[in-house]
Design a protein around this motif. Structure first.
Motif, mmCIF file in Angstrom:
data_model
loop_
_atom_site.group_PDB
_atom_site.id
_atom_site.type_symbol
_atom_site.label_atom_id
_atom_site.label_comp_id
_atom_site.label_asym_id
_atom_site.label_seq_id
_atom_site.Cartn_x
_atom_site.Cartn_y
_atom_site.Cartn_z
ATOM 1 N N TYR A 116 -1.856 -1.058 -14.190
ATOM 2 C CA TYR A 116 -1.265 -2.217 -13.608
ATOM 3 C C TYR A 116 -1.059 -2.365 -12.122
ATOM 4 C CZ TYR A 116 0.804 -3.029 -18.180
ATOM 5 O OH TYR A 116 0.905 -3.399 -19.863
ATOM 6 N N GLU A 117 -0.717 -1.173 -11.524
ATOM 7 C CA GLU A 117 -0.301 -1.290 -10.069
ATOM 8 C C GLU A 117 -1.849 -1.590 -9.304
ATOM 9 O OE1 GLU A 117 1.456 1.035 -6.335
ATOM 10 O OE2 GLU A 117 1.589 1.961 -8.324
ATOM 11 N N LEU A 118 -2.886 -1.015 -9.618
ATOM 12 C CA LEU A 118 -4.251 -1.080 -9.124
ATOM 13 C C LEU A 118 -4.760 -2.457 -9.540
ATOM 14 C CD1 LEU A 118 -6.526 -0.021 -7.948
ATOM 15 C CD2 LEU A 118 -7.511 0.832 -9.957
ATOM 16 N N CYS A 119 -4.311 -3.185 -10.410
ATOM 17 C CA CYS A 119 -4.825 -4.545 -10.790
ATOM 18 C C CYS A 119 -4.030 -5.576 -9.690
ATOM 19 C CB CYS A 119 -4.645 -4.990 -12.309
ATOM 20 S SG CYS A 119 -5.657 -4.046 -13.390
ATOM 21 N N LEU A 120 -2.661 -5.282 -9.830
ATOM 22 C CA LEU A 120 -1.967 -6.106 -8.756
ATOM 23 C C LEU A 120 -2.309 -5.964 -7.412
ATOM 24 C CD1 LEU A 120 1.636 -5.789 -10.323
ATOM 25 C CD2 LEU A 120 0.182 -7.601 -10.320
ATOM 26 N N LEU A 121 -2.717 -4.683 -6.902
ATOM 27 C CA LEU A 121 -3.173 -4.487 -5.471
ATOM 28 C C LEU A 121 -4.709 -5.141 -5.318
ATOM 29 C CD1 LEU A 121 -2.418 -2.693 -3.322
ATOM 30 C CD2 LEU A 121 -3.981 -0.982 -4.157
ATOM 31 N N TYR A 148 2.748 8.901 0.925
ATOM 32 C CA TYR A 148 2.582 7.901 -0.427
ATOM 33 C C TYR A 148 4.287 7.624 -0.651
ATOM 34 C CZ TYR A 148 -1.808 9.855 -1.663
ATOM 35 O OH TYR A 148 -2.990 10.178 -1.489
ATOM 36 N N PRO A 162 4.646 2.600 -0.838
ATOM 37 C CA PRO A 162 3.657 2.088 -1.742
ATOM 38 C C PRO A 162 2.862 1.043 -1.186
ATOM 39 C CG PRO A 162 5.755 1.924 -2.678
ATOM 40 C CD PRO A 162 6.015 2.127 -1.405
ATOM 41 N N ASN A 175 -6.662 6.437 0.092
ATOM 42 C CA ASN A 175 -7.008 6.001 -1.162
ATOM 43 C C ASN A 175 -8.330 5.372 -0.914
ATOM 44 O OD1 ASN A 175 -7.074 4.169 -3.513
ATOM 45 N ND2 ASN A 175 -5.041 4.835 -3.803
ATOM 46 N N ILE A 233 1.143 -1.237 -2.314
ATOM 47 C CA ILE A 233 1.179 -2.718 -2.784
ATOM 48 C C ILE A 233 2.337 -3.415 -2.139
ATOM 49 C CG2 ILE A 233 2.725 -2.119 -4.623
ATOM 50 C CD1 ILE A 233 1.432 -4.203 -6.211
#
Length: 439
Positions: free
Chosen positions: A286-291, A34, A37, A342, A39
């Protein structure tokens, strides 16, 4: 010329290879998977994707990337993630998690604590839609049970992980379920029914196995667990509504308002506390959406560069049957999950390709969504460098590798997935037969 296009180009898959090398390489070098990242690794892969295929101008590539990133399925998936994050955050803030855990523990027979803990984990994870949240909620309780009864702590915490992965694979508000259904174009309730038939035997066998294994231990008396049943209602409402086929946007919006209303009514928080909980839930996505946006664009670049056509042509040349294609989809999402640790990323990454394979070999989209979710989730519940196993192992202070042999449910889920592909899903087979006869 047409045949050349159909064959595609292996070079088109270079971005995906770069992602795996960057992501896995950093994990191998640092010992922490991990550290890099996901992303950032995908952004590097996207840059490589833009550098390929000089026959297409940069402007055209940007247009293709943006169309992929703004695909209707990608945007709707993001909206669902936001609503699911809001619901989970609000329900947790008003005490729904604690009440659900304590309600479950209060009805357990004393001689079935570990087996019951697994069943509770199943219920909580299917209600909350998060395996990590379930492990965080039940882990300390499991360790306490182990201390009082003498049952090995790894065995107890392994039961918790198993229960967590059960719901993570099935929950209507789980990001893996949402990703699997959206990429394959099927309804949540339809995927749930097929998925449930496949994994239920694994859950039943796990519960019986845990009961047998722990039958020789002297179990102490139970504690009094306090709970407010009213705080469990939002989870039950979302679960029932989803099974009844309520639109997911309407369902989750109702869940947020319902949980917020109960929170205000029980003085768990005020109006601004409710708003803060919604904001926190959205921020957590947020991070998941950007990903998802970046992966959506990258997949279109890979298609443009011939990567998807190459894989389809390769699979077509090696696989001659529908079952072979199903095993190919299972292998694809398994490999991506083993590389990324993931299951959501694995589904989002493999989903578009799985959809193309399913269309080519006429595989039911409900089964394809189930295969994606089952095989990504079972490996996610096994890999020693995955967040779930790392967290659980950390709670009992042992090596993640040592915990693997106690993860009964993920292994059994893997076996059930293989059996379902080999022999089919009985109810689904009958439904498809009736459909063909009607046609």
């Amino acid at each position: 010329m047409k045949e050349e296009v159909k064959k595609g180009s292996v070079l088109g898959l270079l971005p995906l290879g770069v992602f795996l090398v960057v992501f896995l390489g950093s994990g191998v070098i640092t010992g922490d998977f991990y550290k890099m990242p996901a992303i950032v690794a995908f952004i590097i892969a996207t840059i490589v994707g833009f550098s390929l295929n000089r026959k297409v101008s940069l402007g055209e590539k940007i247009e293709v990337f943006c169309k992929g990133a703004g695909n209707i399925d990608i945007i709707s998936m993001i909206m669902i993630f936001i609503l699911a994050g809001s619901f989970s955050s609000v329900a947790k803030a008003m005490g729904g998690v604690d009440s659900t855990v304590n309600l479950s523990l209060s009805i357990l027979p004393p001689n079935l604590l570990v087996s019951g803990l697994f069943v509770i984990g199943c219920f909580i994870s299917i209600s909350m839609g998060t395996s990590m949240g379930t492990i965080a909620a039940l882990g300390p309780i499991g360790i306490g049970i182990a201390a009082k009864t003498g049952i090995p702590a790894p065995l107890v915490i392994g039961a918790v992980v198993g229960g967590a992965m059960f719901g993570d694979n099935l929950s209507m508000i789980s990001d893996t379920t949402i990703a699997a259904t959206k990429t394959q174009g099927c309804e949540l309730k339809d995927k749930f029914r097929v998925n449930f038939l496949i994994v239920l035997p694994a859950a039943i066998i796990t519960a019986i196995l845990l009961a047998v294994i722990t039958s020789g231990y002297s179990l102490g008396g139970r504690e009094n667990y306090s709970y407010d049943f009213i705080k469990v209602l939002p989870y039950l409402g979302v679960l029932v509504g989803a099974l009844c086929g309520v639109n997911v946007f309407v369902l989750l919006s109702f869940g947020v308002v319902f949980a917020g209303g109960i929170g205000v009514f029980t003085n768990s928080f005020g109006l601004f506390g409710f708003i803060e909980a919604i904001s926190g839930g959205i921020a957590g996505m947020y991070e998941l959406c950007l990903l998802v946006i970046i992966i959506g664009g990258l997949v279109e670049l890979i298609k443009l560069n011939g990567g998807i056509d190459f894989i389809l042509n390769f699979i077509s040349s090696k696989i001659k049957t529908k079952k072979g294609a199903e095993f190919g989809i299972a292998a694809l999402v398994s490999i991506v999950d083993l590389c990324t640790a993931n299951n959501t990323i694995a589904i989002v990454t493999a989903g578009p390709l799985a959809k193309d394979i399913a269309t080519k070999f006429e595989i039911d989209n409900r089964k394809t969504a189930s295969i994606l979710d089952i095989f990504s989730s079972c490996w996610q519940g096994i890999v020693p460098y995955g967040a779930q196993v790392l967290t659980a192992a950390g709670m009992v202070g042992i090596s993640p590798v040592e915990l693997i042999k106690y993860l009964h449910y993920p292994w059994l889920m893997l076996a059930c997935g293989i059996i379902a592909i080999t022999f089919g899903v009985p109810n689904l087979n009958k439904a498809n037969k009736r459909k063909k006869e009607a046609a």
